[in-house]
Every structure is written in C-alpha cells, then in structure tokens.
Design a protein around this motif. Structure first.
Motif, mmCIF file in Angstrom:
data_model
loop_
_atom_site.group_PDB
_atom_site.id
_atom_site.type_symbol
_atom_site.label_atom_id
_atom_site.label_comp_id
_atom_site.label_asym_id
_atom_site.label_seq_id
_atom_site.Cartn_x
_atom_site.Cartn_y
_atom_site.Cartn_z
ATOM 1 N N TYR A 1 0.558 -1.241 -0.615
ATOM 2 C CA TYR A 1 -0.436 -0.040 -0.050
ATOM 3 C C TYR A 1 0.775 1.478 -0.016
ATOM 4 O O TYR A 1 1.393 1.240 0.979
ATOM 5 N N ASN A 2 1.100 2.234 -0.904
ATOM 6 C CA ASN A 2 1.014 3.538 -0.860
ATOM 7 C C ASN A 2 1.406 4.368 0.207
ATOM 8 O O ASN A 2 0.742 4.216 1.193
ATOM 9 N N GLY A 3 2.724 5.068 0.727
ATOM 10 C CA GLY A 3 2.336 6.439 1.442
ATOM 11 C C GLY A 3 1.970 7.248 0.658
ATOM 12 O O GLY A 3 1.744 7.494 0.376
ATOM 13 N N LEU A 4 2.592 8.347 1.866
ATOM 14 C CA LEU A 4 1.689 9.771 1.203
ATOM 15 C C LEU A 4 3.159 10.176 1.894
ATOM 16 O O LEU A 4 3.716 10.583 3.458
ATOM 17 N N LYS A 5 3.596 11.355 1.235
ATOM 18 C CA LYS A 5 4.997 12.342 1.160
ATOM 19 C C LYS A 5 4.551 13.486 1.010
ATOM 20 O O LYS A 5 3.495 14.281 -0.192
ATOM 21 N N VAL A 6 4.876 14.636 1.387
ATOM 22 C CA VAL A 6 4.334 15.840 1.672
ATOM 23 C C VAL A 6 4.868 17.175 0.504
ATOM 24 O O VAL A 6 6.419 16.550 0.381
#
Length: 315
Positions: free
Chosen positions: A74-79
């Motif tokens: 599952y993809n992560g999130l980066k700002v």
C-alpha cells in the motif's frame, strides 16, 4: 532619420527576444531555479518543511502473512512541500487542510512474492470487493447488475468457462456494465484433485472462452469451492494469473434470509475484505441494502484489481 531607423530595429529585436519561445523557456528556467532559494527563506515555507514529517505515512510492503497468505502493498504519503507552499501562499499561514501529498510506492510488490493465494487486500486500505462466482443463477443476474449500476459500483465476476460458452451474451453484458471478469475454471471441478496438466487445461480453456466472448483477459483465478493445492496456485501463476479466495462468505447458496446474509457480512467486513457471493435469490434481494450499509461504514467498493493495487485512497 537614421536614429529613428536604429530605434525601430532595437524595438523589433527586443520584441523578437521577448516572444521567442527559446528565450522564454530560458527565462522561466532561471526563475524556477531562483524560486526555491526565495521560498526557503520564507517562514511559511520553513513551517511546512518542519511540519511535513508529522503528516507523512510510510508505505507498507507486500508480504506473505502466516494466516492470510499474500497481502498486497500500500502506497505511503509524502508532503509535496513546493505544491503545499503554493497552495497556502495567498493567505500566508500554515493550513494542514491545504497540504498537497504525493504517493510513495513500497519496495516490495505483490508480483515480487512467491505464488500464494490471496484472501484479502491490504488491511490499511478502506476498500472492499465482491467476488461473484457465476456458474448458474442466470435469472438473478439482471437484478444484481441493475443494483450495482444504481449504486455506480464496478466489481468482479468470476465466470465458469462452460457457463460462458453457453451464455456468451450474459458474459458480454457483465463486461459492458463495467465489471471485471475472472477465471472460475471450465467445469467447476475440485481443483485440489487435478494434476497440474488438468488444472492448466481448465484455466486455459476458460481464459480462451472468456476472451472470445468479452474481449477481456483474466488476471485473477477463483478456484471452485475454494479448493486448491500449491500446484494449482503455481499453474495459475505460470498463466499470469493470481489466485484469490475470500475474507467473508455470504453462504448465499444455503438460501439465507436477507437479514441473515446482511448481518453475516456487516459484522465481519473490514479494510481489504473480499466478500464471496453468487447470483442467488438471497444475494439479489440483499444487495441494495448490503451496499448501503458497507458504504455507511466508509468502505469504497471496487474490483479485485482496484483492491489489490497499491494506490492509496485519499479521503
């Protein structure tokens, strides 16, 4: 006169320079290069940089679970700091609701894992899918398709090859309605009892008849009655298909009342669940209410391919 002529020439050259795409591109590049330095001295930019890690989520790798077997990543999130800064710049104050994110892919993917059955999607993904196995029950298909259409839902139908051969128009109707189709063997045998050669033949014949009827290639295989052995999974993998099972069983073939069927699903459904069902009277009568209750629990309903993808659902 000569001065006027020279002035005209200078103006003309200046106009050409300003309207020259190559010059504009060069100037824009210089501006872009200078921009980060200007931003980095901005207190808002610095605040976003400082707070960004608080809102970031690491990706999760695909893995083999002791109980659930293969689990997709599952993809992560980066700002995206620059995009977030641009989003907040007009007011000049930090607003977490205006943060812009990019998705970060995991290092280990489902395709990196050894052949293994899949019983559910990633446990962090707020999505579920219906596994609708079709080898009979034609009289209930139209009602089920109408309900899915009314709710704007696409899901996955696993078709028996012999059924598709006898009902090519129904198979085509399922695909035309926007649903995914998978392989459910050719003649509904106990796959656990078949040799590798026999299993291969079942899957190949079904793929051929599904593609001939619908134009679609099957990426997923659902063994009849959930019966398989390791060799079955390997054969499907060699044919570029992954084997899916289910997380929650409606047991709709026992003809439960809508209340019993719905309760059976709603009390067990969770992130990544795959719900097994068939075209039966029980499911046809329950589907509308079941979808509403699932969506009220904030789960998105999608195809198996969507559930297994690493794409993150952004709410």
């Amino acid at each position: 006169m000569r001065k006027s002529f020279i002035l005209i020439i200078i103006i003309f050259i200046a106009w050409i320079s300003v309207n020259n795409p190559f010059v504009n591109k060069y100037v824009a590049k210089l501006t872009e290069t200078a921009l980060p330095a200007a931003k980095q001295s901005d207190s808002l930019y610095q605040t976003i940089e400082k707070k960004a890690p608080t809102y970031e989520i690491s990706p999760s790798d695909a893995k083999i679970d002791r109980v659930w077997k293969a689990i997709p990543g599952y993809n992560g999130l980066k700002v995206d700091i620059a995009a977030s800064y641009k989003n907040m710049k007009s007011k000049g104050v930090f607003d977490k609701n205006k943060l812009v994110f990019t998705q970060i892919s995991p290092k280990v993917h489902l395709n990196d894992l050894p052949p293994s059955p899949i019983y559910k999607g990633n446990p962090d993904k707020p999505m579920v899918s219906f596994i609708i196995n079709v080898a009979w029950g034609n009289e209930y298909l139209s009602q089920m398709l109408a309900t899915l259409k009314r709710h704007h839902i696409s899901t996955s139908f696993f078709l028996e090859g012999n059924w598709v051969k006898n009902n090519p128009e129904l198979a085509k109707m399922i695909v035309s309605a926007g649903h995914e189709v998978g392989n459910h063997s050719y003649s509904h045998p106990d796959m656990k009892r078949l040799t590798a050669a026999q299993a291969r033949q079942q899957l190949i014949r079904t793929n051929e008849v599904i593609e001939a009827a619908t134009g679609e290639k099957s990426e997923w295989f659902a063994p009849p009655s959930g019966s398989y052995r390791d060799e079955t999974i390997k054969v499907a993998n060699e044919l570029h298909m992954k084997t899916v099972m289910w997380t929650v069983d409606t047991i709709d073939w026992q003809k439960p009342s809508p209340e019993v069927l719905i309760n059976r699903v709603i009390t067990k459904i969770d992130n990544g669940s795959m719900v097994l069902m068939h075209p039966t009277a029980s499911t046809a009568k329950s589907l509308d209410r079941l979808i509403t209750l699932i969506e009220q629990k904030n789960f998105k309903i999608g195809t198996v391919s969507e559930l297994m993808s690493e794409n993150r659902i952004i709410k």
